[in-house]
Design an enzyme around this catalytic site. Structure first.
Site, mmCIF file in Angstrom:
data_model
loop_
_atom_site.group_PDB
_atom_site.id
_atom_site.type_symbol
_atom_site.label_atom_id
_atom_site.label_comp_id
_atom_site.label_asym_id
_atom_site.label_seq_id
_atom_site.Cartn_x
_atom_site.Cartn_y
_atom_site.Cartn_z
ATOM 1 N N LYS A 130 -27.973 9.600 -10.587
ATOM 2 C CA LYS A 130 -27.832 8.634 -9.496
ATOM 3 C C LYS A 130 -29.117 8.429 -8.710
ATOM 4 O O LYS A 130 -29.253 7.430 -8.020
ATOM 5 C CB LYS A 130 -26.711 9.070 -8.545
ATOM 6 C CG LYS A 130 -25.318 8.967 -9.164
ATOM 7 C CD LYS A 130 -24.235 8.978 -8.104
ATOM 8 C CE LYS A 130 -22.884 8.698 -8.748
ATOM 9 N NZ LYS A 130 -21.799 8.676 -7.772
ATOM 10 N N LYS A 176 -18.599 2.140 -13.024
ATOM 11 C CA LYS A 176 -18.897 0.875 -12.365
ATOM 12 C C LYS A 176 -20.386 0.663 -12.157
ATOM 13 O O LYS A 176 -20.795 -0.413 -11.747
ATOM 14 C CB LYS A 176 -18.130 0.784 -11.041
ATOM 15 C CG LYS A 176 -16.693 0.326 -11.307
ATOM 16 C CD LYS A 176 -15.905 0.101 -10.043
ATOM 17 C CE LYS A 176 -15.506 1.414 -9.459
ATOM 18 N NZ LYS A 176 -14.397 1.314 -8.504
ATOM 19 N N LYS A 195 -20.216 7.208 -20.393
ATOM 20 C CA LYS A 195 -18.870 7.184 -19.814
ATOM 21 C C LYS A 195 -18.634 5.840 -19.120
ATOM 22 O O LYS A 195 -19.575 5.217 -18.617
ATOM 23 C CB LYS A 195 -18.689 8.339 -18.825
ATOM 24 C CG LYS A 195 -19.496 8.188 -17.556
ATOM 25 C CD LYS A 195 -19.137 9.203 -16.478
ATOM 26 C CE LYS A 195 -20.021 8.930 -15.253
ATOM 27 N NZ LYS A 195 -19.930 9.874 -14.186
HETATM 28 P P1 TYM Z 1 -15.279 9.425 -8.848
HETATM 29 O O1 TYM Z 1 -14.822 8.668 -7.645
HETATM 30 O O2 TYM Z 1 -16.537 8.999 -9.526
HETATM 31 O O3 TYM Z 1 -14.159 9.440 -9.936
HETATM 32 C C1 TYM Z 1 -12.822 9.804 -9.642
HETATM 33 C C2 TYM Z 1 -12.241 10.588 -10.792
HETATM 34 O O4 TYM Z 1 -12.295 9.838 -11.997
HETATM 35 C C3 TYM Z 1 -12.885 10.611 -13.032
HETATM 36 N N1 TYM Z 1 -13.630 9.724 -13.929
HETATM 37 C C4 TYM Z 1 -13.464 9.650 -15.260
HETATM 38 N N2 TYM Z 1 -12.629 10.302 -16.094
HETATM 39 C C5 TYM Z 1 -12.690 9.986 -17.411
HETATM 40 N N3 TYM Z 1 -13.526 9.049 -17.924
HETATM 41 C C6 TYM Z 1 -14.379 8.367 -17.131
HETATM 42 N N4 TYM Z 1 -15.181 7.429 -17.640
HETATM 43 C C7 TYM Z 1 -14.378 8.665 -15.723
HETATM 44 N N5 TYM Z 1 -15.069 8.187 -14.659
HETATM 45 C C8 TYM Z 1 -14.602 8.847 -13.576
HETATM 46 C C9 TYM Z 1 -13.793 11.590 -12.322
HETATM 47 O O5 TYM Z 1 -14.015 12.737 -13.099
HETATM 48 C C10 TYM Z 1 -12.998 11.897 -11.054
HETATM 49 O O6 TYM Z 1 -12.063 12.932 -11.287
HETATM 50 N N6 TYM Z 1 -17.342 13.510 -6.910
HETATM 51 C C11 TYM Z 1 -16.079 12.861 -7.198
HETATM 52 C C12 TYM Z 1 -15.186 12.634 -5.998
HETATM 53 C C13 TYM Z 1 -14.851 13.836 -5.187
HETATM 54 C C14 TYM Z 1 -13.977 14.882 -5.566
HETATM 55 C C15 TYM Z 1 -13.926 15.773 -4.442
HETATM 56 C C16 TYM Z 1 -13.247 15.167 -6.712
HETATM 57 C C17 TYM Z 1 -15.288 14.113 -3.935
HETATM 58 N N7 TYM Z 1 -14.721 15.267 -3.481
HETATM 59 C C18 TYM Z 1 -13.162 16.920 -4.486
HETATM 60 C C19 TYM Z 1 -12.486 16.333 -6.747
HETATM 61 C C20 TYM Z 1 -12.443 17.190 -5.649
HETATM 62 C C21 TYM Z 1 -16.387 11.513 -7.804
HETATM 63 O O7 TYM Z 1 -17.411 10.920 -7.553
HETATM 64 O O8 TYM Z 1 -15.361 10.983 -8.489
#
Ligand code: TYM
Length: 331
Positions: free
Chosen positions: A112, A198, A195
């Site tokens: 990022k 967006k 993966k």
């Molecule tokens: P975020 O908002 O990018 O994504 C949310 C969830 O979706 C999953 N994910 C995917 N799974 C499979 N294939 C994909 N292409 C894919 N893209 C996204 C992510 O693994 C996630 O579970 N850092 C985290 C948000 C967060 C969080 C937390 C998660 C903040 N605090 C505490 C768990 C616990 C994030 O950016 O997810």
């Protein structure tokens, strides 16, 4: 009951199929067997460039989608991260425990920070995983349902909990990641070596709130592989395998069964049928999301109740941690 926590960013309005299949599907399922805390992580959404009005609207849209997908506020605590200041209160302590070197190894930061460069990225983007650790530890969560891309952040969270407990005595639950068997990493339709995300061009990313006609077009244009047979082969046929994985996850039919079903037929048939499977899934979700967004006051009430419940749990952890690290109690 085991305690579960997870979070999702409210970026750009709609969640995508990767979010749903990697994480949100588990969120809904776990409500049956766990005490669940689910949050829209708006604090994490300001680590990169953002627009305040869009953020506010996207936060509501995110909450509406979670409810539409089946998160039930009567059983689970659904809230917005910035409504619970204890996340930030614990995060500072975790920042002082985390090492610069270990934060520097986080691959998500490396990805990022490419756009602005390390020097031009916000300090918040760098410490992002530490706030994530605090999100989890402040609820003493046992399990964290996430997709494959969050594995490294969960390892850091565990390391920080173990470090805290080692230095100050048993205080924090050491959580484990709960990553699904299939579809833990849904791939981009245009660049199936990456993966779904967006941050790539929109053509490769299927949004839950897309019009099904747009979705059908994205699926029709998905990059497939050389050859003609519809068979799963992650190395040789990543594009086709990804389409089969999405189909299987949504239709509940095994990959082997789908291979038989498509035997003697081509990629076009797979794409056409997958577009229908996706449309059947998203159509009621889109409708329900819109209905919920028609009454933002009610939505905000639900989130307010969630925040109040979350704070009760989070405040206990912060009080315990602040006492253990030596902060003077407020007389
Ligand atoms: P975020 O908002 O990018 O994504 C949310 C969830 O979706 C999953 N994910 C995917 N799974 C499979 N294939 C994909 N292409 C894919 N893209 C996204 C992510 O693994 C996630 O579970 N850092 C985290 C948000 C967060 C969080 C937390 C998660 C903040 N605090 C505490 C768990 C616990 C994030 O950016 O997810």
């Amino acid at each position: 009951l085991p305690r579960v926590l997870s979070g999702i960013q409210p970026t750009a309005g709609s969640f995508h199929l990767g979010n749903y299949l990697g994480a949100l599907r588990q969120w809904v399922a776990l409500q049956e067997t766990a005490e669940a805390f689910y949050c829209v992580v708006d604090l994490h959404a300001i680590t990169m460039d953002w627009d305040p009005e869009e953020l506010r609207q996207n936060t509501l849209t995110a909450a509406a989608q979670l409810l539409a997908l089946g998160v039930d506020p009567a059983r689970s605590t659904l809230f917005v991260q910035s409504h619970v200041p204890e996340h930030v209160q614990l995060s500072w302590v975790m920042e002082c425990l985390a090492r610069f070197g270990e934060a520097s190894r986080m691959t998500q930061f490396k990805d990022k920070s490419q756009r602005e460069g390390t020097a031009g990225s916000s300090v918040g983007l760098f410490t992002y995983p530490v706030l994530q650790a605090a999100d989890i530890l402040v609820y003493q969560a046992d399990e964290v349902p996430v997709g494959e891309d969050q594995r490294q952040h969960l390892e850091l969270t565990r390391d920080l909990a173990i470090r805290f407990n080692g230095r100050f005595g048993e205080t924090l639950t050491v959580p484990s990641a709960r990553i699904p068997e299939g579809a833990a990493k849904v791939l981009d339709l245009q660049s199936p070596e990456k993966k779904m995300s967006k941050s790539l061009p929109p053509a490769g990313c299927v949004l839950l709130l897309d019009d099904p006609k747009v979705t059908a077009k994205k699926i029709r244009s998905a990059v497939t592989d050389t050859g003609r047979e519809v068979v799963a082969d992650p190395e040789g046929k990543p594009g086709v395998t990804n389409l089969l994985t999405i189909h299987s996850a949504l239709s509940g039919r095994g990959i082997g069964e789908l291979e038989e079903h498509f035997a003697g037929r081509g990629y076009g048939d797979l794409k056409k049928e997958l577009a229908e499977v996706v449309a059947d899934f998203v159509t009621p979700v889109r409708q329900r999301t819109q209905e919920l967004l028609d009454d933002p006051a009610e939505l905000q009430r639900t989130l307010g109740q969630g925040a109040a419940r979350a704070r009760e749990v989070a405040a206990r952890t912060v009080a315990d941690v602040y006492e253990k690290v030596g902060f003077l109690p407020l007389a």
